[in-house]
Motif scaffolding. Structure first.
Motif, mmCIF file in Angstrom:
data_model
loop_
_atom_site.group_PDB
_atom_site.id
_atom_site.type_symbol
_atom_site.label_atom_id
_atom_site.label_comp_id
_atom_site.label_asym_id
_atom_site.label_seq_id
_atom_site.Cartn_x
_atom_site.Cartn_y
_atom_site.Cartn_z
ATOM 1 N N ALA A 2 0.634 -1.193 -0.002
ATOM 2 C CA ALA A 2 -0.190 -0.151 0.057
ATOM 3 C C ALA A 2 0.907 1.364 0.018
ATOM 4 N N LEU A 3 1.858 1.154 0.883
ATOM 5 C CA LEU A 3 2.915 2.522 0.839
ATOM 6 C C LEU A 3 3.505 2.596 -0.493
ATOM 7 N N SER A 4 3.809 1.601 -1.230
ATOM 8 C CA SER A 4 4.462 1.531 -2.435
ATOM 9 C C SER A 4 3.571 2.418 -3.477
ATOM 10 N N TRP A 5 2.140 1.831 -3.322
ATOM 11 C CA TRP A 5 1.287 2.480 -4.130
ATOM 12 C C TRP A 5 1.124 3.849 -4.099
ATOM 13 N N PHE A 43 -5.088 5.920 6.041
ATOM 14 C CA PHE A 43 -5.057 6.958 4.891
ATOM 15 C C PHE A 43 -5.847 6.647 3.679
ATOM 16 N N LEU A 44 -5.664 5.417 3.380
ATOM 17 C CA LEU A 44 -6.433 4.856 2.195
ATOM 18 C C LEU A 44 -7.843 4.687 2.384
ATOM 19 N N VAL A 45 -8.312 4.303 3.590
ATOM 20 C CA VAL A 45 -9.658 4.040 3.848
ATOM 21 C C VAL A 45 -10.528 5.162 4.185
ATOM 22 N N ALA A 46 -9.799 6.299 4.512
ATOM 23 C CA ALA A 46 -10.464 7.502 4.861
ATOM 24 C C ALA A 46 -11.113 8.149 3.606
ATOM 25 N N ARG A 64 -10.716 -6.175 1.420
ATOM 26 C CA ARG A 64 -9.369 -6.597 2.115
ATOM 27 C C ARG A 64 -8.644 -5.472 2.590
ATOM 28 N N ILE A 65 -8.650 -4.552 2.089
ATOM 29 C CA ILE A 65 -8.025 -3.538 2.586
ATOM 30 C C ILE A 65 -8.373 -2.736 4.078
ATOM 31 N N VAL A 66 -9.600 -2.972 4.031
ATOM 32 C CA VAL A 66 -10.525 -2.470 5.189
ATOM 33 C C VAL A 66 -10.073 -3.480 6.362
ATOM 34 N N ALA A 71 -7.909 -5.399 11.415
ATOM 35 C CA ALA A 71 -7.200 -5.982 12.107
ATOM 36 C C ALA A 71 -6.052 -5.352 12.966
ATOM 37 N N LEU A 72 -5.334 -4.447 12.399
ATOM 38 C CA LEU A 72 -4.451 -3.480 12.976
ATOM 39 C C LEU A 72 -5.029 -2.617 13.920
#
Length: 84
Positions: A2-5, A43-46, A64-66, A71-72
């Motif tokens: 995700a960070l690379s993206w 950041f992505l989910v927001a 899957r990202i959510v 989980a974190l």
């Protein structure tokens, strides 16, 4: 992944740094930390647009990202403070 993206796009990178307070040097030293991983996924989910674009770019379902972010976040759902 995700960070690379995120880092492939200058506008996203600038917004990520502004919102999280995590600079490249911070990220290098803390990428394995759950708080950093959570900040990246938060950041992505927001932003629905970012979430959908990331899911497409990473060949993942947005759910899957959510789920990874959830989980974190832990049992209280609050996770860690960004930049902590």
């Amino acid at each position: 992944m995700a960070l690379s993206w995120i880092l492939q796009d200058e506008v996203l990178t600038d917004r990520f740094i502004a919102l999280t307070g995590l600079f490249p040097d911070d990220l290098r030293g803390s990428l394995a930390e759950p708080a950093t991983q959570s900040a990246i996924l938060d950041f992505l989910v927001a932003n629905d647009g970012d979430l959908l674009a990331a899911a497409d770019g990473l060949a993942l379902k947005p759910e899957r990202i959510v789920a990874a972010r959830d989980a974190l976040a832990g049992p209280d759902g609050r996770g860690q403070e960004w930049g902590a």
